[in-house]
Design a protein around this motif. Structure first.
Motif, PDB file in Angstrom:
ATOM      1  N   PHE A 214       1.161  -0.893   0.019  1.00 37.99           N
ATOM      2  CA  PHE A 214      -0.055  -0.225   0.098  1.00 37.99           C
ATOM      3  C   PHE A 214       0.902   1.653  -0.226  1.00 37.99           C
ATOM      4  N   THR A 215       0.319   2.136  -0.436  1.00 44.13           N
ATOM      5  CA  THR A 215       1.231   3.527  -0.468  1.00 44.13           C
ATOM      6  C   THR A 215       0.866   4.894  -1.080  1.00 44.13           C
ATOM      7  N   ASN A 216       0.302   5.968  -1.398  1.00 45.36           N
ATOM      8  CA  ASN A 216      -0.037   7.188  -1.961  1.00 45.36           C
ATOM      9  C   ASN A 216       0.287   7.025  -3.763  1.00 45.36           C
ATOM     10  N   TYR A 217      -0.940   6.730  -3.979  1.00 44.65           N
ATOM     11  CA  TYR A 217      -0.607   6.502  -5.986  1.00 44.65           C
ATOM     12  C   TYR A 217      -0.301   7.595  -6.438  1.00 44.65           C
ATOM     13  N   THR A 218      -0.115   9.408  -5.864  1.00 47.42           N
ATOM     14  CA  THR A 218       0.559  10.413  -6.676  1.00 47.42           C
ATOM     15  C   THR A 218       1.964  10.024  -6.183  1.00 47.42           C
ATOM     16  N   SER A 219       2.743   8.845  -5.655  1.00 48.45           N
ATOM     17  CA  SER A 219       4.256   9.883  -5.441  1.00 48.45           C
ATOM     18  C   SER A 219       4.717   8.943  -6.385  1.00 48.45           C
TER      19      SER A 219
ATOM     20  N   SER B 267      -8.808  -2.181   0.065  1.00 55.63           N
ATOM     21  CA  SER B 267      -7.690  -0.697   0.557  1.00 55.63           C
ATOM     22  C   SER B 267      -8.101   0.118   1.986  1.00 55.63           C
ATOM     23  N   ASP B 268      -9.609  -0.145   1.468  1.00 51.01           N
ATOM     24  CA  ASP B 268      -9.979   0.246   3.002  1.00 51.01           C
ATOM     25  C   ASP B 268      -9.929  -0.968   4.260  1.00 51.01           C
ATOM     26  N   ALA B 269     -10.020  -1.726   4.116  1.00 52.47           N
ATOM     27  CA  ALA B 269      -9.963  -2.793   4.965  1.00 52.47           C
ATOM     28  C   ALA B 269      -8.204  -3.013   5.284  1.00 52.47           C
ATOM     29  N   TYR B 270      -7.486  -2.283   4.736  1.00 48.80           N
ATOM     30  CA  TYR B 270      -6.482  -2.658   5.371  1.00 48.80           C
ATOM     31  C   TYR B 270      -6.264  -1.269   5.794  1.00 48.80           C
ATOM     32  N   TYR B 271      -6.161  -0.246   5.098  1.00 48.24           N
ATOM     33  CA  TYR B 271      -5.994   1.647   5.626  1.00 48.24           C
ATOM     34  C   TYR B 271      -7.049   1.236   7.048  1.00 48.24           C
ATOM     35  N   ASN B 272      -8.198   0.846   7.490  1.00 46.42           N
ATOM     36  CA  ASN B 272      -9.202   1.351   8.438  1.00 46.42           C
ATOM     37  C   ASN B 272      -8.041   0.435   9.785  1.00 46.42           C
ATOM     38  N   SER B 273      -7.601  -0.996   9.173  1.00 49.55           N
ATOM     39  CA  SER B 273      -6.601  -0.765  10.595  1.00 49.55           C
ATOM     40  C   SER B 273      -5.485  -0.833  10.490  1.00 49.55           C
ATOM     41  N   ARG B 274      -5.154   0.273  10.200  1.00 44.78           N
ATOM     42  CA  ARG B 274      -3.825   0.722  11.072  1.00 44.78           C
ATOM     43  C   ARG B 274      -4.238   2.284  11.997  1.00 44.78           C
ATOM     44  N   PRO B 275      -2.673   2.351  12.437  1.00 42.66           N
ATOM     45  CA  PRO B 275      -3.050   2.458  13.819  1.00 42.66           C
ATOM     46  C   PRO B 275      -2.844   4.314  13.034  1.00 42.66           C
ATOM     47  N   GLU B 276      -4.117   4.986  14.277  1.00 42.92           N
ATOM     48  CA  GLU B 276      -4.519   7.072  13.137  1.00 42.92           C
ATOM     49  C   GLU B 276      -3.418   6.954  13.382  1.00 42.92           C
ATOM     50  N   GLY B 277      -2.277   6.956  13.689  1.00 42.77           N
ATOM     51  CA  GLY B 277      -1.334   8.293  13.286  1.00 42.77           C
ATOM     52  C   GLY B 277      -1.276   8.005  12.045  1.00 42.77           C
ATOM     53  N   SER B 278      -0.858   7.150  11.067  1.00 45.23           N
ATOM     54  CA  SER B 278      -0.414   6.073  10.169  1.00 45.23           C
ATOM     55  C   SER B 278      -1.685   6.775   9.006  1.00 45.23           C
ATOM     56  N   ARG B 279      -2.840   6.813   9.656  1.00 45.69           N
ATOM     57  CA  ARG B 279      -4.481   7.190   8.811  1.00 45.69           C
ATOM     58  C   ARG B 279      -4.245   8.971   8.669  1.00 45.69           C
ATOM     59  N   ILE B 280      -2.972   9.451   9.817  1.00 42.61           N
ATOM     60  CA  ILE B 280      -3.680  10.989   9.306  1.00 42.61           C
ATOM     61  C   ILE B 280      -2.703  11.403   8.704  1.00 42.61           C
ATOM     62  N   GLY B 281      -1.613  10.811   8.501  1.00 42.27           N
ATOM     63  CA  GLY B 281      -0.770  11.002   8.005  1.00 42.27           C
ATOM     64  C   GLY B 281      -0.658  10.628   5.994  1.00 42.27           C
ATOM     65  N   ALA B 282      -1.266   9.692   5.888  1.00 40.99           N
ATOM     66  CA  ALA B 282      -1.666   9.481   4.648  1.00 40.99           C
ATOM     67  C   ALA B 282      -2.052  10.355   3.891  1.00 40.99           C
TER      68      ALA B 282
ATOM     69  N   PRO C 181     -15.270  10.414  11.204  1.00 39.65           N
ATOM     70  CA  PRO C 181     -14.468   9.028  11.062  1.00 39.65           C
ATOM     71  C   PRO C 181     -12.816   9.496  10.299  1.00 39.65           C
ATOM     72  N   ILE C 182     -12.259   9.422  10.709  1.00 37.77           N
ATOM     73  CA  ILE C 182     -11.077   9.318   9.449  1.00 37.77           C
ATOM     74  C   ILE C 182     -10.931   7.940   8.017  1.00 37.77           C
ATOM     75  N   THR C 183     -11.682   8.806   7.618  1.00 36.79           N
ATOM     76  CA  THR C 183     -11.774   7.838   5.708  1.00 36.79           C
ATOM     77  C   THR C 183     -10.274   7.493   5.290  1.00 36.79           C
ATOM     78  N   ARG C 184      -9.780   6.911   4.051  1.00 34.16           N
ATOM     79  CA  ARG C 184      -9.569   6.723   3.269  1.00 34.16           C
ATOM     80  C   ARG C 184      -9.097   7.566   2.321  1.00 34.16           C
ATOM     81  N   PRO C 185      -7.994   8.645   2.251  1.00 33.13           N
ATOM     82  CA  PRO C 185      -7.995   9.395   1.022  1.00 33.13           C
ATOM     83  C   PRO C 185      -8.446   8.636  -0.343  1.00 33.13           C
ATOM     84  N   ASP C 186      -8.395   9.238  -1.383  1.00 34.38           N
ATOM     85  CA  ASP C 186      -8.835   8.831  -2.734  1.00 34.38           C
ATOM     86  C   ASP C 186      -7.414   8.213  -3.802  1.00 34.38           C
ATOM     87  N   HIS C 187      -6.240   9.522  -2.289  1.00 33.09           N
ATOM     88  CA  HIS C 187      -4.965   8.726  -3.397  1.00 33.09           C
ATOM     89  C   HIS C 187      -4.013   8.092  -2.725  1.00 33.09           C
TER      90      HIS C 187
END
Length: 213
Positions: A76-81, A120-135, A165-171
């Motif tokens: 998993f990663t940032n699609y715009t990276s 992607s949603d399932a994995y994103y939602n399993s991450r620690p809060e800080g990692s979700r914010i970091g995305a 809720p911290i939703t997964r960004p589209d990117h």
């Protein structure tokens, strides 16, 4: 101090024969993966991801394997990276695992596709809060003013998501490397290593052959 050229190690822990190897490389990977897990290797899921631009300039970095099955190997990663842009333009990649404690290397080459939004949603939602914010906070691979700017972006998104809720960004999401070639490398004495190379044909069947070290 010894020169760089004097740094060497003789490999002698194990061997890899055609008779012992699985006919299916994913099953063979599973055997090696389970042995790597049992050996309690540090960052066992770390792998080099090699990509290339449309003009053939190679690039590589370490990413983390998050799952695998017969369909491929997922990260998993940032699609715009930078890697995301390279994969969009040239959807082919190679993964390399090096488990030095076991004197083993695995190389996986194939085509790359996005995983589903649900995955992607399932994995994103399993991450620690800080990692979700970091995305949200990090425009990965883009130039930024300084560290303070990044810290401010982190604070901005922490405030934004404080009451929702911290939703997964589209990117941000997952990629699956669908293997077409897999090589298993087992270190052996005198640099006469074992290399078993699997190739997938157009009918979906795997063939195996030994490569010279």
């Amino acid at each position: 101090m010894s020169s760089i050229a004097d740094i060497r190690k003789d490999y002698k822990l194990k061997a890899l024969s055609e008779e012992e190897a699985q006919k299916d490389p994913i099953r063979q990977f599973t055997i090696w993966w389970q042995e790597a897990i049992a050996s309690q290797l540090d960052e066992v899921n770390a792998m080099t991801l090699a990509t290339a631009s449309t003009d053939g300039i190679p690039d590589a970095r370490i990413v983390l394997l998050k799952e695998y099955d017969q369909q491929g190997f997922v990260f998993f990663t940032n699609y715009t990276s930078t890697k995301g842009q390279q994969l969009e333009a040239n959807p082919h990649a190679t993964l390399v695992f090096f488990w030095k404690e076991l004197e083993r290397q695995v190389r996986i080459s194939g085509t790359v596709t996005h995983v589903s939004d649900a995955e992607s949603d399932a994995y994103y939602n399993s991450r620690p809060e800080g990692s979700r914010i970091g995305a949200w906070a990090s425009p990965q691979s883009q130039p930024i003013e300084n560290r303070e700017w990044l810290d401010q972006e982190d604070l901005k998104y922490r405030e934004l998501f404080r009451a929702q809720p911290i939703t997964r960004p589209d990117h941000w999401g997952g990629y699956r490397v669908q293997p077409q070639h897999i090589e298993f490398w087992q270190g052996r004495p005198s640099r006469l290593h074992d290399r078993l190379y699997y190739a997938l044909d157009q009918q979906g069947n795997w063939s195996m052959k030994r490569l010279a070290p």
